[in-house]
Design a protein around this motif. Structure first.
Motif, PDB file in Angstrom:
ATOM      1  N   ARG A 247       0.544  -4.879   4.011  1.00 29.87           N
ATOM      2  CA  ARG A 247       1.143  -4.897   2.676  1.00 29.87           C
ATOM      3  C   ARG A 247       0.323  -5.668   1.630  1.00 29.87           C
ATOM      4  O   ARG A 247       0.100  -5.158   0.534  1.00 29.87           O
ATOM      5  CB  ARG A 247       2.574  -5.444   2.760  1.00 29.87           C
TER       6      ARG A 247
ATOM      7  N   ASP B 195       1.776   4.781   8.591  1.00 26.41           N
ATOM      8  CA  ASP B 195       2.717   4.738   9.710  1.00 26.41           C
ATOM      9  C   ASP B 195       2.528   3.393  10.418  1.00 26.41           C
ATOM     10  O   ASP B 195       1.526   3.166  11.097  1.00 26.41           O
ATOM     11  CB  ASP B 195       2.447   5.901  10.660  1.00 26.41           C
TER      12      ASP B 195
ATOM     13  N   GLN C  94      -2.668  -3.598   0.719  1.00 24.70           N
ATOM     14  CA  GLN C  94      -2.260  -2.440  -0.064  1.00 24.70           C
ATOM     15  C   GLN C  94      -1.995  -2.849  -1.515  1.00 24.70           C
ATOM     16  O   GLN C  94      -2.383  -2.140  -2.447  1.00 24.70           O
ATOM     17  CB  GLN C  94      -1.015  -1.797   0.536  1.00 24.70           C
TER      18      GLN C  94
ATOM     19  N   ARG D  43       3.040  -4.093   9.440  1.00 22.62           N
ATOM     20  CA  ARG D  43       3.400  -3.878   8.042  1.00 22.62           C
ATOM     21  C   ARG D  43       3.103  -5.130   7.210  1.00 22.62           C
ATOM     22  O   ARG D  43       2.630  -5.051   6.086  1.00 22.62           O
ATOM     23  CB  ARG D  43       4.888  -3.518   7.957  1.00 22.62           C
TER      24      ARG D  43
ATOM     25  N   ILE E   7      -2.512   7.054   8.057  1.00 18.03           N
ATOM     26  CA  ILE E   7      -1.825   7.643   6.903  1.00 18.03           C
ATOM     27  C   ILE E   7      -1.065   8.879   7.373  1.00 18.03           C
ATOM     28  O   ILE E   7      -1.640   9.784   7.973  1.00 18.03           O
ATOM     29  CB  ILE E   7      -2.810   8.007   5.789  1.00 18.03           C
ATOM     30  N   SER E   8       0.236   8.875   7.105  1.00 15.46           N
ATOM     31  CA  SER E   8       1.076   9.984   7.551  1.00 15.46           C
ATOM     32  C   SER E   8       1.420  10.937   6.407  1.00 15.46           C
ATOM     33  O   SER E   8       1.656  12.116   6.642  1.00 15.46           O
ATOM     34  CB  SER E   8       2.365   9.447   8.170  1.00 15.46           C
ATOM     35  N   ASP E   9       1.459  10.421   5.186  1.00 14.82           N
ATOM     36  CA  ASP E   9       1.876  11.227   4.042  1.00 14.82           C
ATOM     37  C   ASP E   9       1.360  10.565   2.772  1.00 14.82           C
ATOM     38  O   ASP E   9       0.994   9.385   2.785  1.00 14.82           O
ATOM     39  CB  ASP E   9       3.409  11.313   4.014  1.00 14.82           C
ATOM     40  N   VAL E  10       1.340  11.319   1.690  1.00 16.48           N
ATOM     41  CA  VAL E  10       0.974  10.760   0.389  1.00 16.48           C
ATOM     42  C   VAL E  10       2.098  11.096  -0.580  1.00 16.48           C
ATOM     43  O   VAL E  10       2.416  12.257  -0.794  1.00 16.48           O
ATOM     44  CB  VAL E  10      -0.366  11.346  -0.114  1.00 16.48           C
ATOM     45  N   LYS E  11       2.739  10.058  -1.117  1.00 14.86           N
ATOM     46  CA  LYS E  11       3.830  10.238  -2.080  1.00 14.86           C
ATOM     47  C   LYS E  11       3.405   9.647  -3.411  1.00 14.86           C
ATOM     48  O   LYS E  11       3.066   8.467  -3.490  1.00 14.86           O
ATOM     49  CB  LYS E  11       5.096   9.533  -1.590  1.00 14.86           C
TER      50      LYS E  11
ATOM     51  N   VAL F  11       0.317   7.649  -3.534  1.00 15.74           N
ATOM     52  CA  VAL F  11       0.265   6.446  -2.720  1.00 15.74           C
ATOM     53  C   VAL F  11       0.295   6.861  -1.252  1.00 15.74           C
ATOM     54  O   VAL F  11       1.252   7.491  -0.801  1.00 15.74           O
ATOM     55  CB  VAL F  11       1.454   5.507  -3.025  1.00 15.74           C
ATOM     56  N   PRO F  12      -0.727   6.501  -0.477  1.00 16.28           N
ATOM     57  CA  PRO F  12      -0.718   6.864   0.934  1.00 16.28           C
ATOM     58  C   PRO F  12       0.350   6.072   1.688  1.00 16.28           C
ATOM     59  O   PRO F  12       0.506   4.872   1.485  1.00 16.28           O
ATOM     60  CB  PRO F  12      -2.117   6.494   1.420  1.00 16.28           C
ATOM     61  N   GLN F  13       1.088   6.766   2.548  1.00 16.80           N
ATOM     62  CA  GLN F  13       2.120   6.128   3.356  1.00 16.80           C
ATOM     63  C   GLN F  13       1.542   5.867   4.742  1.00 16.80           C
ATOM     64  O   GLN F  13       1.147   6.795   5.437  1.00 16.80           O
ATOM     65  CB  GLN F  13       3.356   7.025   3.452  1.00 16.80           C
TER      66      GLN F  13
END
Length: 141
Positions: free
Chosen positions: A65, A44, A68, A61, A33-37, A40-42
Motif C-alpha cells: 500500500r 491480488d 502504491q 497488503r 495484478i488481477s484487474d485494472v479499475k 489503477v491496477p488491482q
C-alpha cells in the motif's frame, strides 16, 4: 548502468525515490495484478503473499500500500513525471569499532547514572491530627 539525471517534464528536477526493497515488492506486485479499475491496477494480495513469502494477505497488503501510494501520487501529477531512481539502503557504510574502556579519550563524555526517584512519604493520619491540634493550640492562645 547509470541513473538518469535529466529533470522531469515540468523541469522541477525532483525524482521519485524507491529503495531496493520497494522496487522488489513493486516487481512482485506487478506479477500479481488481477484487474485494472479506472486506470489503477488491482493487486491480488493473496498471490502477493504467496510470491513474496508473507504470512498473510493482510501483511502483503500492508507492504504494498505505501509503495502504491507513492506511485499513484507520482503518476497523478503530484510528482514531476521524471523517471524513477533507485536509492541504496546500504549507504551507511561499515560500522565503526567502539573504543574499549581503557582507550576512551579525555574528551569522551560519559553517561550520567540515573538516580533513584525519591518516594513520597505520606504522613500517617495520627501525625496529621497531632499537627492540626498543635496549630489550633498556637492560634487560640
Amino acid at each position: 548502468m547509470s541513473t538518469p539525471t535529466k529533470s522531469g517534464a515540468n523541469g522541477s528536477g525532483e525524482k521519485l525515490e524507491l529503495n531496493q526493497r520497494e522496487i522488489e515488492v513493486m516487481a512482485m506486485a506487478f506479477m500479481c495484478i488481477s484487474d485494472v479499475k479506472d486506470g489503477v491496477p488491482q493487486v491480488d494480495a493473496k498471490k502477493l503473499a504467496k510470491i513474496g513469502n508473507y504470512a498473510s494477505a493482510d501483511s502483503a497488503r500492508h507492504i504494498w500500500r505505501p509503495i502504491q501510494k507513492k506511485l499513484m501520487a507520482h503518476a497523478s501529477g503530484e510528482g514531476d513525471g521524471s523517471p524513477f531512481i533507485a536509492t541504496s539502503t546500504r549507504g551507511r557504510g561499515t560500522p565503526k569499532k567502539r573504543k574499549a574502556d581503557g582507550e576512551a579519550g579525555e574528551g569522551t563524555p560519559t553517561k550520567k547514572p540515573r538516580g533513584k526517584k525519591a518516594s513520597k512519604v505520606v504522613p500517617k493520619k495520627e501525625e496529621i491530627e497531632d499537627y492540626i491540634d498543635e496549630e489550633l493550640a498556637d492560634g487560640e492562645a
